[in-house]
Design a protein around this motif. Structure first.
Motif, PDB file in Angstrom:
ATOM      1  N   ALA A 109       0.840  -1.200   0.000  1.00 29.18           N
ATOM      2  CA  ALA A 109       0.000   0.000   0.000  1.00 29.18           C
ATOM      3  C   ALA A 109       0.876   1.250   0.000  1.00 29.18           C
ATOM      4  CB  ALA A 109      -0.935  -0.011   1.200  1.00 29.18           C
ATOM      5  N   LEU A 110       1.928   1.227   0.785  1.00 28.19           N
ATOM      6  CA  LEU A 110       2.836   2.373   0.836  1.00 28.19           C
ATOM      7  C   LEU A 110       3.575   2.563  -0.481  1.00 28.19           C
ATOM      8  CD1 LEU A 110       4.320   2.037   4.431  1.00 28.19           C
ATOM      9  CD2 LEU A 110       2.674   3.730   3.627  1.00 28.19           C
ATOM     10  N   LYS A 111       3.902   1.453  -1.152  1.00 28.69           N
ATOM     11  CA  LYS A 111       4.578   1.547  -2.445  1.00 28.69           C
ATOM     12  C   LYS A 111       3.700   2.275  -3.454  1.00 28.69           C
ATOM     13  CE  LYS A 111       7.632  -2.496  -2.526  1.00 28.69           C
ATOM     14  NZ  LYS A 111       7.858  -3.808  -3.167  1.00 28.69           N
ATOM     15  N   GLU A 112       2.399   1.957  -3.440  1.00 30.48           N
ATOM     16  CA  GLU A 112       1.484   2.624  -4.372  1.00 30.48           C
ATOM     17  C   GLU A 112       1.478   4.122  -4.102  1.00 30.48           C
ATOM     18  OE1 GLU A 112      -2.385   0.827  -4.200  1.00 30.48           O
ATOM     19  OE2 GLU A 112      -1.610  -1.165  -4.680  1.00 30.48           O
ATOM     20  N   GLN A 113       1.439   4.511  -2.833  1.00 26.85           N
ATOM     21  CA  GLN A 113       1.467   5.931  -2.511  1.00 26.85           C
ATOM     22  C   GLN A 113       2.786   6.562  -2.949  1.00 26.85           C
ATOM     23  OE1 GLN A 113       0.648   6.401   1.644  1.00 26.85           O
ATOM     24  NE2 GLN A 113      -1.524   5.860   1.440  1.00 26.85           N
ATOM     25  N   ILE A 114       3.866   5.834  -2.755  1.00 24.91           N
ATOM     26  CA  ILE A 114       5.178   6.358  -3.153  1.00 24.91           C
ATOM     27  C   ILE A 114       5.222   6.556  -4.658  1.00 24.91           C
ATOM     28  CG2 ILE A 114       7.626   5.748  -3.353  1.00 24.91           C
ATOM     29  CD1 ILE A 114       7.386   4.474  -0.567  1.00 24.91           C
TER      30      ILE A 114
END
Length: 176
Positions: A109-114
């Motif tokens: 999920a954090l990768k998508e935001q990044i």
């Protein structure tokens, strides 16, 4: 008779030379004997030192064997404890795997935001680069216009006819 005396002198001279050589050889032989006896003494000392080192090494080796035996006993004890605690460890491993799976989901999920923020950052950089180029272009145009005006002023200031014409045109512009 002279010849016999001459021969006797030669034999005596040779005998003297041989005696000197024998004395020299005797001295040399004594020096060699002394050197050899010193060498033998040194070798005996070295043999004694080597023997002492070998004894010390045997003692150290026996200490090492004792430590090795103690270490093996401790290792066996640890293996038994590990087998006993194996069930608890398996349960802890399952818990850790579940926790790891949850963390992986959070990371994704954090990768998508990044990635989203990175693409926004790239767009902002492109816009900034475009604005920078426009600003550089405006500076070049302003510098060119400034150069034209400076050249015009220089030309007018250097040429009296152009200066007069310039003031006349300005007066005409002011007069309407």
């Amino acid at each position: 008779k002279e010849r016999a005396d001459d021969m006797a002198d030669k034999f005596q001279a040779k005998e003297k030379i041989y005696q000197d050589k024998m004395t020299c050889l005797t001295r040399e032989m004594k020096n060699n004997e002394n050197d050899l006896s010193k060498g033998i003494t040194e070798l005996k000392n070295e043999l004694s030192a080597t023997s002492n080192i070998a004894t010390a090494m045997r003692y150290e080796l026996s200490k090492f064997h004792v430590k090795e035996d103690l270490t093996r006993l401790e290792l066996d004890r640890m293996k038994k404890m590990w087998l006993i605690d194996g069930g608890d460890l398996k349960e802890q491993l399952k818990t850790e795997r579940k926790h790891s799976a949850r963390l992986e989901l959070i990371i994704e999920a954090l990768k998508e935001q990044i990635y989203k923020h990175a693409s926004e950052l790239k767009a902002q950089k492109r816009l900034q680069e475009q604005e920078r180029e426009e600003f550089k272009s405006a500076i070049r145009k302003t510098q060119h216009e400034l150069w034209r005006q400076q050249f015009a002023i220089y030309s007018v200031a250097m040429d009296v006819d152009s200066l007069f014409l310039f003031f006349a045109e300005r007066l005409a512009n002011l007069a309407g």
